[in-house]
Design a protein around this motif. Structure first.
Motif, PDB file in Angstrom:
ATOM      1  N   ASN A 312       0.846  -1.199   0.000  1.00 24.52           N
ATOM      2  CA  ASN A 312       0.000   0.000   0.000  1.00 24.52           C
ATOM      3  C   ASN A 312       0.877   1.243   0.000  1.00 24.52           C
ATOM      4  O   ASN A 312       1.538   1.555   0.992  1.00 24.52           O
ATOM      5  CB  ASN A 312      -0.937   0.021   1.213  1.00 24.52           C
ATOM      6  N   ASN A 313       0.887   1.949  -1.121  1.00 28.11           N
ATOM      7  CA  ASN A 313       1.702   3.155  -1.275  1.00 28.11           C
ATOM      8  C   ASN A 313       0.849   4.418  -1.180  1.00 28.11           C
ATOM      9  O   ASN A 313       1.056   5.374  -1.917  1.00 28.11           O
ATOM     10  CB  ASN A 313       2.438   3.122  -2.623  1.00 28.11           C
ATOM     11  N   TRP A 314      -0.106   4.407  -0.252  1.00 25.74           N
ATOM     12  CA  TRP A 314      -1.070   5.503  -0.161  1.00 25.74           C
ATOM     13  C   TRP A 314      -0.421   6.865   0.053  1.00 25.74           C
ATOM     14  O   TRP A 314      -0.963   7.888  -0.367  1.00 25.74           O
ATOM     15  CB  TRP A 314      -2.065   5.227   0.974  1.00 25.74           C
ATOM     16  N   SER A 315       0.734   6.895   0.691  1.00 20.32           N
ATOM     17  CA  SER A 315       1.386   8.169   0.991  1.00 20.32           C
ATOM     18  C   SER A 315       2.429   8.570  -0.035  1.00 20.32           C
ATOM     19  O   SER A 315       3.083   9.603   0.101  1.00 20.32           O
ATOM     20  CB  SER A 315       2.039   8.100   2.380  1.00 20.32           C
ATOM     21  N   HIS A 316       2.600   7.761  -1.092  1.00 20.93           N
ATOM     22  CA  HIS A 316       3.573   8.074  -2.143  1.00 20.93           C
ATOM     23  C   HIS A 316       2.834   8.704  -3.319  1.00 20.93           C
ATOM     24  O   HIS A 316       2.188   8.000  -4.098  1.00 20.93           O
ATOM     25  CB  HIS A 316       4.304   6.808  -2.594  1.00 20.93           C
ATOM     26  N   VAL A 317       2.926  10.003  -3.448  1.00 23.95           N
ATOM     27  CA  VAL A 317       2.149  10.739  -4.446  1.00 23.95           C
ATOM     28  C   VAL A 317       3.103  11.486  -5.380  1.00 23.95           C
ATOM     29  O   VAL A 317       3.998  12.198  -4.917  1.00 23.95           O
ATOM     30  CB  VAL A 317       1.188  11.743  -3.769  1.00 23.95           C
TER      31      VAL A 317
END
Length: 345
Positions: A312-317
């Motif tokens: 889960n790369n939710w914080s990689h934007v």
């Protein structure tokens, strides 16, 4: 004494003669094992230890193969086109996974180039599918006779109004002569909208022209398109492919997906599970937190989608409008104390 020394020297020489070939054999075996390991890694696209040159060659080769599949669909009969496009779709998903697994060693420039190429490929695939496999059409019409027979693809009508998923479209839509059938909702205000897993069933889902609506999408869509929505709360089950967001404002999005691409969006919160990375462009005031929705069949829908629960790369934007090394001012993380953890279902 001299004889004993000579014999001792001969013993030492003989011992060394035996040891040297053994060391060489072990070294050669280790070298062969490493060659085999690298060969297997390349064949399986396990590129954790490979360099960007290998990635570029493999990525371009696979992309060209998919483009060839798309091109041969032109003029093919529906059955052949369906089979070919399904194969192209499967290869595209494999290519997306290859890119996801390669992110650890790719430079930002290389990553963005590959993501843009993959997006172009997905767009070409969608356009070719629409061209080769056009969806059935339906017309809005009033029921003038009690015995009138309506095709299964035509939504039921009542008193001259069409009811779609329990909702009546805007008056301007009633006069439309023809419209393509979509899985989703369009042109609605201040309503609660729901799709079941059986209705979604790996379809492409479109949400457009919605205002102040609450949307619940159970199941696993293939892709999700969200266009021109405002003041909405949209919760969706695991999307096996990409989520595309365009012209969204003052909205909350809660969803898992393989990739998120967001354009022209403002003042929107995203509770996200994404296995690659989130991409924003021409956006501001967008904030992110980890996916927090739960419903009884969520685990089953994750299995259908093929998404990796552990990634889960939710914080990689990635902000395509902000190339500086410093943090983009167009997005932020939602503070832990402000994150929502429960949702009405």
């Amino acid at each position: 004494m001299d004889v004993d020394k000579s014999e001792g020297n001969r013993d030492d020489i003989s011992s060394n003669v035996v040891k040297i070939p053994e060391r060489m054999l072990l070294r050669e075996q280790a070298r062969l094992d490493e060659v085999e390991r690298r060969k297997e890694a390349k064949e399986s696209h396990s590129v954790a230890d490979e360099n960007s040159e290998f990635f570029t060659k493999a990525f371009n080769r696979d992309r060209a193969a998919i483009e060839d599949l798309i091109s041969i669909c032109s003029g093919a009969d529906r059955g052949s086109a369906t089979q070919t496009l399904d194969a192209a779709t499967a290869k595209t998903q494999q290519l997306q996974k290859f890119l996801n697994d390669s992110m650890m060693f790719l430079a930002q420039y290389e990553l963005r180039q590959a993501q843009a190429a993959l997006q172009k490929l997905q767009t070409s695939l969608a356009e070719k599918r629409d061209e080769a496999l056009p969806k059935k059409k339906f017309a809005f019409r009033s029921r003038t006779k009690a015995t009138e027979q309506v095709d299964d693809t035509v939504p039921a009508t009542l008193a001259g109004e069409t009811v779609i998923d329990g909702q009546t479209p805007a008056a301007s839509d009633i006069g439309k002569v023809e419209e393509t059938v979509q899985c989703g909702f369009s042109n609605m205000d201040d309503v609660v909208l729901t799709k079941t897993a059986g209705e979604i069933n790996k379809n492409d889902v479109l949400l457009s022209q919605l205002t102040n609506c609450k949307v619940r999408l159970f199941g696993s869509p293939s892709t999700l398109h969200i266009k021109n929505v405002s003041g909405c709360e949209i919760l969706c089950g695991p999307v096996s492919g990409s989520v595309f967001v365009d012209h969204c404002s003052n909205t909350t999005l809660v969803l898992p997906c393989q990739q998120l691409r967001t354009h022209n969006t403002t003042s929107t919160q995203v509770y996200l599970h994404v296995t690659s990375r989130a991409i924003i462009e021409d956006c501001h005031g967008v904030s992110f937190a980890p996916f927090t929705w739960s419903y009884p069949t969520l685990d089953e829908d994750y299995v259908v989608s093929g998404l990796d629960l552990a990634r889960n790369n939710w914080s990689h934007v990635d902000d395509f409008n902000w190339l500086a090394a410093t943090q983009s001012p167009n997005w932020a993380l939602i503070p832990v104390e402000d994150r929502k953890t429960t949702w009405e279902t």
